[in-house]
Design an enzyme around this catalytic site. Structure first.
Site, PDB file in Angstrom:
ATOM      1  N   PHE A  24       0.942  -1.058  -0.006  1.00  0.00           N
ATOM      2  CA  PHE A  24      -0.052  -0.017   0.112  1.00  0.00           C
ATOM      3  C   PHE A  24       0.891   1.003  -0.053  1.00  0.00           C
ATOM      4  O   PHE A  24       1.874   1.308   0.604  1.00  0.00           O
ATOM      5  CB  PHE A  24      -0.995   0.094   1.368  1.00  0.00           C
ATOM      6  N   CYS A  30      -6.274  15.067   0.727  1.00  0.00           N
ATOM      7  CA  CYS A  30      -7.316  14.692   0.345  1.00  0.00           C
ATOM      8  C   CYS A  30      -8.398  15.875   0.057  1.00  0.00           C
ATOM      9  O   CYS A  30      -8.345  17.173   0.889  1.00  0.00           O
ATOM     10  CB  CYS A  30      -8.224  13.739   1.369  1.00  0.00           C
ATOM     11  N   CYS A  34     -14.363  13.625   5.293  1.00  0.00           N
ATOM     12  CA  CYS A  34     -15.477  12.595   5.562  1.00  0.00           C
ATOM     13  C   CYS A  34     -15.531  12.543   7.037  1.00  0.00           C
ATOM     14  O   CYS A  34     -14.467  12.136   7.705  1.00  0.00           O
ATOM     15  CB  CYS A  34     -15.558  11.690   4.636  1.00  0.00           C
ATOM     16  N   CYS A  37     -14.103   9.165   8.144  1.00  0.00           N
ATOM     17  CA  CYS A  37     -12.922   8.806   7.831  1.00  0.00           C
ATOM     18  C   CYS A  37     -12.148   8.250   8.848  1.00  0.00           C
ATOM     19  O   CYS A  37     -11.822   9.012   9.942  1.00  0.00           O
ATOM     20  CB  CYS A  37     -12.129   9.868   7.053  1.00  0.00           C
ATOM     21  N   ASP A  38     -11.410   7.065   8.878  1.00  0.00           N
ATOM     22  CA  ASP A  38     -10.429   6.510   9.835  1.00  0.00           C
ATOM     23  C   ASP A  38      -8.949   6.526   9.510  1.00  0.00           C
ATOM     24  O   ASP A  38      -8.143   6.087  10.145  1.00  0.00           O
ATOM     25  CB  ASP A  38     -10.879   4.997   9.899  1.00  0.00           C
ATOM     26  N   THR A  39      -8.626   7.422   8.549  1.00  0.00           N
ATOM     27  CA  THR A  39      -7.161   7.820   8.011  1.00  0.00           C
ATOM     28  C   THR A  39      -6.494   8.884   8.410  1.00  0.00           C
ATOM     29  O   THR A  39      -7.346   9.865   8.055  1.00  0.00           O
ATOM     30  CB  THR A  39      -7.159   7.557   6.500  1.00  0.00           C
ATOM     31  N   GLU A  93      -7.343   3.470  -5.006  1.00  0.00           N
ATOM     32  CA  GLU A  93      -8.950   3.567  -4.485  1.00  0.00           C
ATOM     33  C   GLU A  93      -8.855   5.107  -4.349  1.00  0.00           C
ATOM     34  O   GLU A  93      -7.908   5.902  -4.096  1.00  0.00           O
ATOM     35  CB  GLU A  93      -8.452   2.886  -2.852  1.00  0.00           C
ATOM     36  N   HIS A 192      -9.548  -6.026   7.712  1.00  0.00           N
ATOM     37  CA  HIS A 192      -8.534  -5.831   8.403  1.00  0.00           C
ATOM     38  C   HIS A 192      -8.650  -5.309   9.739  1.00  0.00           C
ATOM     39  O   HIS A 192      -7.835  -5.478  10.821  1.00  0.00           O
ATOM     40  CB  HIS A 192      -7.583  -4.819   7.396  1.00  0.00           C
TER      41      HIS A 192
END
Length: 198
Positions: A24, A30, A34, A37-39, A93, A192
């Site tokens: 990855f 971005c 959102c 969002c968990d990032t 993605e 995951h």
């Protein structure tokens, strides 16, 4: 130079390629914010294309997933060509609000707004449409374009992770019920998180 938040080796946790070993490359930044969002993608290191290739080449998998953030803010066809030249199969993605490179091997679009991914102009047709599902989602609003595309993308509903186990259980059941009534969709779980890997 490209702004890279993280490079890591794991399994694809969701969607059509679930369970597949992948490297990855998470790009920083971005164009959306959102609430679910968990990032964390605001921190980054600047890397040249050759540095990126050298780092991902350390791993045995030849499948690379470009993610973010929103990778279309930084990724172009020349970068995809470079990865192909080094023997990598390349997936991306994207939230679909910007055109993706035409030469990707796989494109997952996960729209976050009903019309945000319907960008006009020449588009790389997505291989997979993955809609985040909660009790306020009407997946059919995302479908006028996919059903006019040839071939039509794989359609996935992914229950939204709210961080509340009881709420998540309700959303998952509603998602399952929806798919049983609308069998053109398939269920995508975030394996995951279920199996506790990155």
């Amino acid at each position: 130079m490209r702004r890279i938040n993280d490079i890591f080796y794991s399994l694809q946790g969701e969607g059509h390629n679930t369970g597949r070993a992948a490297v990855f490359v998470r790009f920083a930044g971005c164009n959306l914010r959102c609430p679910f969002c968990d990032t964390e993608f605001d921190t980054f290191r600047e890397m040249t294309d050759d540095e990126i290739v050298a780092e991902i080449a350390q791993y045995p998998a030849r499948f690379v997933v470009l993610t973010g953030g929103e990778p279309t803010l930084q990724v172009d066809e020349a970068f995809i060509d470079l990865l192909h030249q080094h023997g990598f199969e390349v997936a991306m993605e994207s939230n679909g609000t910007r055109p993706a490179p035409q030469n990707l091997d796989w494109l997952t679009v996960s729209p976050k707004t009903r019309e945000g991914w319907l960008v006009k102009g020449k588009r790389r047709v997505p291989d997979e449409l993955k809609v985040i599902f909660d009790e306020n989602t009407d997946p059919e609003t995302y479908l006028p374009l996919p059903f006019t595309l040839h071939p039509s993308p794989h359609l996935y509903l992914q229950p939204c992770d709210t961080g509340d186990a009881e709420h998540n259980t309700r959303i998952i059941q509603q998602c399952i019920d929806y798919i049983k009534e609308h069998p053109q969709w398939r269920l995508s779980l975030q394996t995951h998180k279920l199996a506790n890997f990155k």
